[in-house]
Enzyme design. Structure first.
Site, short mmCIF file in Angstrom:
data_model
loop_
_atom_site.label_atom_id
_atom_site.label_comp_id
_atom_site.label_asym_id
_atom_site.label_seq_id
_atom_site.Cartn_x
_atom_site.Cartn_y
_atom_site.Cartn_z
N ASP A 1 -1.15 6.12 6.97
CA ASP A 1 -2.25 5.30 6.47
C ASP A 1 -2.49 4.22 7.51
O ASP A 1 -1.73 3.26 7.62
CB ASP A 1 -1.86 4.67 5.11
CG ASP A 1 -2.92 3.70 4.61
OD1 ASP A 1 -3.94 3.51 5.30
OD2 ASP A 1 -2.72 3.13 3.51
N LYS B 1 -12.21 -2.23 7.52
CA LYS B 1 -11.45 -3.29 8.20
C LYS B 1 -11.80 -3.28 9.69
O LYS B 1 -12.29 -4.27 10.20
CB LYS B 1 -9.96 -3.08 7.98
CG LYS B 1 -9.59 -3.33 6.53
CD LYS B 1 -8.50 -2.44 6.03
CE LYS B 1 -8.42 -2.40 4.52
NZ LYS B 1 -8.40 -3.70 3.87
N TRP C 1 0.83 -1.22 0.00
CA TRP C 1 0.00 0.00 0.00
C TRP C 1 0.86 1.25 0.00
O TRP C 1 0.51 2.26 -0.63
CB TRP C 1 -0.99 -0.03 1.17
CG TRP C 1 -2.01 -1.10 0.94
CD1 TRP C 1 -2.12 -2.27 1.62
CD2 TRP C 1 -3.01 -1.14 -0.08
NE1 TRP C 1 -3.14 -3.03 1.09
CE2 TRP C 1 -3.70 -2.36 0.05
CE3 TRP C 1 -3.40 -0.26 -1.10
CZ2 TRP C 1 -4.75 -2.73 -0.80
CZ3 TRP C 1 -4.44 -0.62 -1.94
CH2 TRP C 1 -5.10 -1.84 -1.79
N1 PMP Z 1 -4.25 1.19 2.55
C1 PMP Z 1 -4.30 0.04 3.23
C2 PMP Z 1 -3.31 -0.20 4.35
C3 PMP Z 1 -5.25 -0.93 2.89
O1 PMP Z 1 -5.28 -2.09 3.55
C4 PMP Z 1 -6.17 -0.66 1.85
C5 PMP Z 1 -7.27 -1.63 1.47
N2 PMP Z 1 -6.99 -2.94 1.48
C6 PMP Z 1 -6.07 0.55 1.17
C7 PMP Z 1 -5.11 1.45 1.56
C8 PMP Z 1 -7.03 0.89 0.05
O2 PMP Z 1 -8.29 1.14 0.58
P1 PMP Z 1 -9.55 1.44 -0.34
O3 PMP Z 1 -9.85 0.20 -1.09
O4 PMP Z 1 -10.62 1.84 0.64
O5 PMP Z 1 -9.21 2.57 -1.24
#
Ligand code: PMP
Length: 370
Positions: free
Chosen positions: A180, A204, A109
């Site tokens: 994040d 989550k 991410w």
């Molecule tokens: N950052 C992290 C740490 C994540 O786990 C996720 C989703 N799995 C995201 C960003 C992306 O999130 P979204 O699908 O809500 O854009």
């Protein structure tokens, strides 16, 4: 919820959208057709009416109390998921400046966030755990942050790799620290005062997909230029109390209920952290006791409380593990498609019994197939 529906529920190890606390789902079900005082469903009422305004204000107040968020910070309920924050942060704090944003890269991410930030300005990756396949987070002294950086960015819990910072990285006071926290916000207390921005998609640990929580220090609200598309400018959302446009009403409503569950049923974030430590230890103990069979991905000092990742000796055993686990009502254990392996996501709502059921299954599977 009918007894039959409750009995059919599996232990759900999905990485997100993920398990929600059963009492929250039951309250949502009870109120779904007619929200008390509204004469209609939460899905049917105006975001400007008193019933919803009370809901959003209560959700914010409960989060502020749980996380100890002072008035120096705005709490925003946005849309666009965590991914939009990959762009909104540099659009507000980096675009049009000659500064550099510095990133600590510990997994998938973070990598994606860097890609988006580069579209907005100068970006420097000051730590990259690539050489060890993103199995750890850096310690103090492993990287150097410039006093003049636009911000220091990191992902507190890399959901795919199962690698979590045990505490905040070191960051000079002059540099806003940005996190994040999509997959670990609310899993433990957080020293919010150390941050410029902390954000998390809800799906989550905090609620359903569709709402993203952004906690931003108020002095950073003026950094976005007037030319930014309005939705991307944090200031608009802060000035409008998250009602600059229609907020994700259902998501905010559920998020508020999850926050109350944490405060009232669990007893706050310190109590939640204790439970999360115990739960994750149950699984890591099995990984360590059967280390010839299960290979944990994260190094011990960087192990995630939320996403326990490990590999089996080969792909066939991995597939067998996933399908036999499903027969035991242990669902969604397949690792992310980009890295494979097994990932057990054990967010706040996963009960200890679910973790114990998985641990027993793991021991049995290792003995039979090892
Ligand atoms: N950052 C992290 C740490 C994540 O786990 C996720 C989703 N799995 C995201 C960003 C992306 O999130 P979204 O699908 O809500 O854009």
């Amino acid at each position: 919820m009918s007894a039959t529906a409750t009995a059919q529920r599996v232990y759900n190890f999905s990485a997100g959208p993920a398990a929600l606390p059963l009492p929250v789902l039951q309250q949502v079900q009870d109120e779904f057709l007619c929200l008390p005082g509204a004469g209609a469903s939460i899905l049917e009422i105006s975001h400007r009416g008193k019933v919803f305004v009370d809901i959003i204000q209560d959700a914010e107040a409960t989060l502020r109390s749980l996380l100890g968020i002072s008035d120096d910070y705005a709490v925003l309920f946005l849309q666009g998921g965590a991914l939009l924050q990959f762009s909104m942060i540099p659009a507000n704090l980096l675009r049009g400046t000659d500064k550099t944003a510095q990133y600590l890269l510990t997994g998938s991410w973070g990598k994606k966030a860097i890609g988006e930030a580069k579209k907005e300005g100068n970006v420097e990756t000051i730590y990259d755990a690539k050489d060890s396949n993103y199995d750890h987070v850096p310690g103090p002294g492993d990287y150097a942050v410039s006093d003049a950086a636009a911000y220091l960015y990191y992902c507190s819990n890399e959901t795919i790799q199962g690698v979590q910072f045990p505490s905040e990285p070191e960051c000079p006071a002059s540099v806003p620290l940005v996190s994040d926290a999509s997959s670990d916000l609310l899993c433990r207390p957080l020293p919010i005062d150390k941050y410029g921005i902390v954000y998390a998609c809800a799906q989550k640990n905090a609620g359903p997909a569709g709402v993203t929580l952004v906690v931003i220090r108020r002095d950073l609200l003026d950094r976005g230029s007037e030319n930014l598309p309005g939705y991307l400018n944090y200031k608009n959302h802060a000035d409008g109390d998250s009602m600059w446009n229609t907020p994700p009403t259902f998501g905010v409503y559920v998020l508020g209920k999850v926050a109350h569950w944490l405060a009232d049923d669990i007893g706050g974030l310190a109590a939640m952290e204790k439970l999360n430590r115990e739960k994750s230890q149950v699984l890591y103990d099995v990984v360590d006791s059967f280390s010839e069979f299960y290979k944990g991905h994260a190094q011990p000092g960087s192990r995630s409380l939320m996403n326990v990742t490990f590999n089996l000796p080969n792909d066939d055993l991995q597939a067998k593990f996933i399908s036999e686990a499903a027969e035991h009502d242990l669902a969604s254990l397949k690792g992310h498609r980009s890295v494979g392996g097994i990932r057990a996501s054990i967010y706040n709502a996963m009960p200890r019994e679910g973790v114990e059921a998985l641990a027993n299954f793991m021991k049995d599977f290792a003995v039979k197939n090892g």
